[in-house]
Design a protein around this motif. Sequence first.
Motif, PDB file in Angstrom:
ATOM      1  N   GLN A 237       0.820  -1.206   0.000  1.00  0.00           N
ATOM      2  CA  GLN A 237       0.000   0.000   0.000  1.00  0.00           C
ATOM      3  C   GLN A 237       0.858   1.260   0.000  1.00  0.00           C
ATOM      4  OE1 GLN A 237      -2.482  -0.482   3.499  1.00  0.00           O
ATOM      5  NE2 GLN A 237      -4.061  -1.487   2.285  1.00  0.00           N
ATOM      6  N   ILE A 238       0.279   2.334  -0.516  1.00  0.00           N
ATOM      7  CA  ILE A 238       0.875   3.658  -0.471  1.00  0.00           C
ATOM      8  C   ILE A 238      -0.059   4.525   0.351  1.00  0.00           C
ATOM      9  CG2 ILE A 238       1.622   5.653  -1.814  1.00  0.00           C
ATOM     10  CD1 ILE A 238       1.822   3.673  -4.229  1.00  0.00           C
ATOM     11  N   LEU A 239       0.488   5.170   1.370  1.00  0.00           N
ATOM     12  CA  LEU A 239      -0.289   6.070   2.215  1.00  0.00           C
ATOM     13  C   LEU A 239       0.170   7.495   1.926  1.00  0.00           C
ATOM     14  CD1 LEU A 239       0.079   4.025   5.519  1.00  0.00           C
ATOM     15  CD2 LEU A 239      -1.724   3.851   3.799  1.00  0.00           C
ATOM     16  N   THR A 240      -0.786   8.367   1.604  1.00  0.00           N
ATOM     17  CA  THR A 240      -0.440   9.748   1.283  1.00  0.00           C
ATOM     18  C   THR A 240      -0.952  10.685   2.369  1.00  0.00           C
ATOM     19  OG1 THR A 240      -2.447  10.369   0.068  1.00  0.00           O
ATOM     20  CG2 THR A 240      -0.721   9.213  -1.180  1.00  0.00           C
ATOM     21  N   ALA A 241      -0.382  11.869   2.389  1.00  0.00           N
ATOM     22  CA  ALA A 241      -0.854  12.954   3.251  1.00  0.00           C
ATOM     23  C   ALA A 241      -1.159  14.134   2.328  1.00  0.00           C
ATOM     24  CB  ALA A 241       0.218  13.323   4.281  1.00  0.00           C
ATOM     25  N   VAL A 242      -1.718  15.187   2.890  1.00  0.00           N
ATOM     26  CA  VAL A 242      -2.023  16.382   2.111  1.00  0.00           C
ATOM     27  C   VAL A 242      -1.182  17.544   2.634  1.00  0.00           C
ATOM     28  CG1 VAL A 242      -4.320  15.731   1.317  1.00  0.00           C
ATOM     29  CG2 VAL A 242      -4.072  16.741   3.547  1.00  0.00           C
ATOM     30  N   ALA A 243      -0.923  18.487   1.740  1.00  0.00           N
ATOM     31  CA  ALA A 243      -0.096  19.640   2.089  1.00  0.00           C
ATOM     32  C   ALA A 243      -0.699  20.888   1.454  1.00  0.00           C
ATOM     33  CB  ALA A 243       1.330  19.428   1.605  1.00  0.00           C
ATOM     34  N   GLY A 244      -0.155  22.033   1.814  1.00  0.00           N
ATOM     35  CA  GLY A 244      -0.591  23.303   1.260  1.00  0.00           C
ATOM     36  C   GLY A 244      -1.573  24.005   2.178  1.00  0.00           C
ATOM     37  N   PRO A 245      -1.816  25.285   1.920  1.00  0.00           N
ATOM     38  CA  PRO A 245      -2.720  26.078   2.765  1.00  0.00           C
ATOM     39  C   PRO A 245      -4.142  25.514   2.866  1.00  0.00           C
ATOM     40  CG  PRO A 245      -1.509  27.502   1.247  1.00  0.00           C
ATOM     41  CD  PRO A 245      -1.196  26.090   0.873  1.00  0.00           C
ATOM     42  N   ALA A 246      -4.589  24.801   1.832  1.00  0.00           N
ATOM     43  CA  ALA A 246      -5.947  24.240   1.824  1.00  0.00           C
ATOM     44  C   ALA A 246      -5.950  22.747   2.158  1.00  0.00           C
ATOM     45  CB  ALA A 246      -6.596  24.491   0.472  1.00  0.00           C
ATOM     46  N   ALA A 247      -4.935  22.278   2.874  1.00  0.00           N
ATOM     47  CA  ALA A 247      -4.782  20.843   3.149  1.00  0.00           C
ATOM     48  C   ALA A 247      -6.006  20.225   3.824  1.00  0.00           C
ATOM     49  CB  ALA A 247      -3.534  20.606   3.997  1.00  0.00           C
ATOM     50  N   LYS A 248      -6.715  20.985   4.644  1.00  0.00           N
ATOM     51  CA  LYS A 248      -7.882  20.432   5.348  1.00  0.00           C
ATOM     52  C   LYS A 248      -8.985  19.995   4.378  1.00  0.00           C
ATOM     53  CE  LYS A 248      -7.162  22.690   9.724  1.00  0.00           C
ATOM     54  NZ  LYS A 248      -7.694  23.527  10.779  1.00  0.00           N
ATOM     55  N   MET A 249      -8.934  20.497   3.149  1.00  0.00           N
ATOM     56  CA  MET A 249      -9.944  20.141   2.158  1.00  0.00           C
ATOM     57  C   MET A 249      -9.647  18.776   1.513  1.00  0.00           C
ATOM     58  SD  MET A 249     -10.404  23.800   0.219  1.00  0.00           S
ATOM     59  CE  MET A 249     -11.264  23.032  -1.140  1.00  0.00           C
ATOM     60  N   GLY A 250      -8.409  18.323   1.598  1.00  0.00           N
ATOM     61  CA  GLY A 250      -7.987  17.121   0.881  1.00  0.00           C
ATOM     62  C   GLY A 250      -8.121  15.854   1.688  1.00  0.00           C
ATOM     63  N   HIS A 251      -7.956  14.741   1.011  1.00  0.00           N
ATOM     64  CA  HIS A 251      -8.063  13.417   1.622  1.00  0.00           C
ATOM     65  C   HIS A 251      -6.680  12.782   1.770  1.00  0.00           C
ATOM     66  CE1 HIS A 251     -12.036  13.982  -0.300  1.00  0.00           C
ATOM     67  NE2 HIS A 251     -12.468  13.403   0.804  1.00  0.00           N
ATOM     68  N   ARG A 252      -6.455  12.161   2.904  1.00  0.00           N
ATOM     69  CA  ARG A 252      -5.285  11.296   3.087  1.00  0.00           C
ATOM     70  C   ARG A 252      -5.680   9.947   2.483  1.00  0.00           C
ATOM     71  NH1 ARG A 252      -6.652  13.615   7.539  1.00  0.00           N
ATOM     72  NH2 ARG A 252      -7.314  11.683   8.529  1.00  0.00           N
ATOM     73  N   LEU A 253      -4.917   9.503   1.510  1.00  0.00           N
ATOM     74  CA  LEU A 253      -5.312   8.342   0.722  1.00  0.00           C
ATOM     75  C   LEU A 253      -4.617   7.063   1.158  1.00  0.00           C
ATOM     76  CD1 LEU A 253      -5.079  10.005  -2.796  1.00  0.00           C
ATOM     77  CD2 LEU A 253      -7.156   9.635  -1.442  1.00  0.00           C
ATOM     78  N   THR A 254      -5.335   5.972   1.022  1.00  0.00           N
ATOM     79  CA  THR A 254      -4.757   4.636   1.103  1.00  0.00           C
ATOM     80  C   THR A 254      -4.928   4.033  -0.277  1.00  0.00           C
ATOM     81  OG1 THR A 254      -5.331   4.393   3.432  1.00  0.00           O
ATOM     82  CG2 THR A 254      -4.863   2.368   2.206  1.00  0.00           C
ATOM     83  N   ILE A 255      -3.788   3.740  -0.910  1.00  0.00           N
ATOM     84  CA  ILE A 255      -3.755   3.208  -2.263  1.00  0.00           C
ATOM     85  C   ILE A 255      -3.156   1.807  -2.201  1.00  0.00           C
ATOM     86  CG2 ILE A 255      -2.681   3.482  -4.535  1.00  0.00           C
ATOM     87  CD1 ILE A 255      -2.718   6.552  -3.937  1.00  0.00           C
ATOM     88  N   ALA A 256      -3.777   0.867  -2.873  1.00  0.00           N
ATOM     89  CA  ALA A 256      -3.247  -0.502  -2.921  1.00  0.00           C
ATOM     90  C   ALA A 256      -2.665  -0.761  -4.302  1.00  0.00           C
ATOM     91  CB  ALA A 256      -4.349  -1.514  -2.626  1.00  0.00           C
ATOM     92  N   MET A 257      -1.567  -1.478  -4.311  1.00  0.00           N
ATOM     93  CA  MET A 257      -1.008  -1.980  -5.555  1.00  0.00           C
ATOM     94  C   MET A 257      -1.451  -3.441  -5.621  1.00  0.00           C
ATOM     95  SD  MET A 257       0.245   0.834  -6.459  1.00  0.00           S
ATOM     96  CE  MET A 257       1.124   0.519  -7.968  1.00  0.00           C
ATOM     97  N   ALA A 258      -2.381  -3.742  -6.512  1.00  0.00           N
ATOM     98  CA  ALA A 258      -3.042  -5.050  -6.521  1.00  0.00           C
ATOM     99  C   ALA A 258      -2.245  -6.145  -7.224  1.00  0.00           C
ATOM    100  CB  ALA A 258      -4.422  -4.925  -7.167  1.00  0.00           C
ATOM    101  N   SER A 259      -1.248  -5.763  -8.013  1.00  0.00           N
ATOM    102  CA  SER A 259      -0.443  -6.758  -8.728  1.00  0.00           C
ATOM    103  C   SER A 259       1.035  -6.506  -8.439  1.00  0.00           C
ATOM    104  CB  SER A 259      -0.709  -6.687 -10.237  1.00  0.00           C
ATOM    105  OG  SER A 259       0.123  -7.596 -10.924  1.00  0.00           O
ATOM    106  N   TRP A 260       1.623  -7.430  -7.676  1.00  0.00           N
ATOM    107  CA  TRP A 260       3.045  -7.354  -7.352  1.00  0.00           C
ATOM    108  C   TRP A 260       3.563  -8.759  -7.079  1.00  0.00           C
ATOM    109  CZ3 TRP A 260       4.254  -9.263  -2.538  1.00  0.00           C
ATOM    110  CH2 TRP A 260       3.227  -9.264  -1.580  1.00  0.00           C
TER     111      TRP A 260
END
Length: 181
Positions: free
Chosen positions: A16-39
């Motif tokens: 999985q890839i876990l992301t965070a958000v940045a920038g002045p409007a960060a509260k508007m964004g989503h922290r994502l959980t992304i899966a790599m399904a083929s590895w």
Amino acid sequence: MTDTAWTLTAAEGELQILTAVAGPAAKMGHRLTIAMASWRADVQWRGKQPVTVALLVDVDSLQVIKGEGGITPLTGPEKGVVRSNALKALDARKFPQITFTAEDIAKTAGGYRLGGDVEIHGTSRPQTVDLTVEEVGGVWEMTASVPVLQTQFGVKPYSLFVGSLKVADEVTIRFTARHPT
């Protein structure tokens, strides 16, 4: 000494890839959980010591699992847009795979330290991965969590509103797998 090999895939674990958000409007964004399904991870053993690890990830297998935070919940159609934007940022057509190859493997108190090279977006860099291993009922439970800066691999983090809202440069790669000992 006997040489053996293990092959691990998404059937035995998660990448999985876990992301965070940045920038002045960060509260508007989503922290994502992304899966790599083929590895696929191939581990070569010499006796009781792993000697090489080769991980191959298909970039197009990227799936958006969930988004936390933000003003509104992340919907199904929005997950599709996020996936499309991520594949574009990774230039998946030109660079369809991510690889990690480790030949410097040392036993640690809690598992193994893997030293090798990771290639993302056509750029290769040295990478160390601390793999935690716990034996539970004849099964190895393996975990690793590695921070990666996208820009070190030539990946421009996705942004909106002239950069006021963007995916943080540092993402966390999280790996878990189980294999009989």
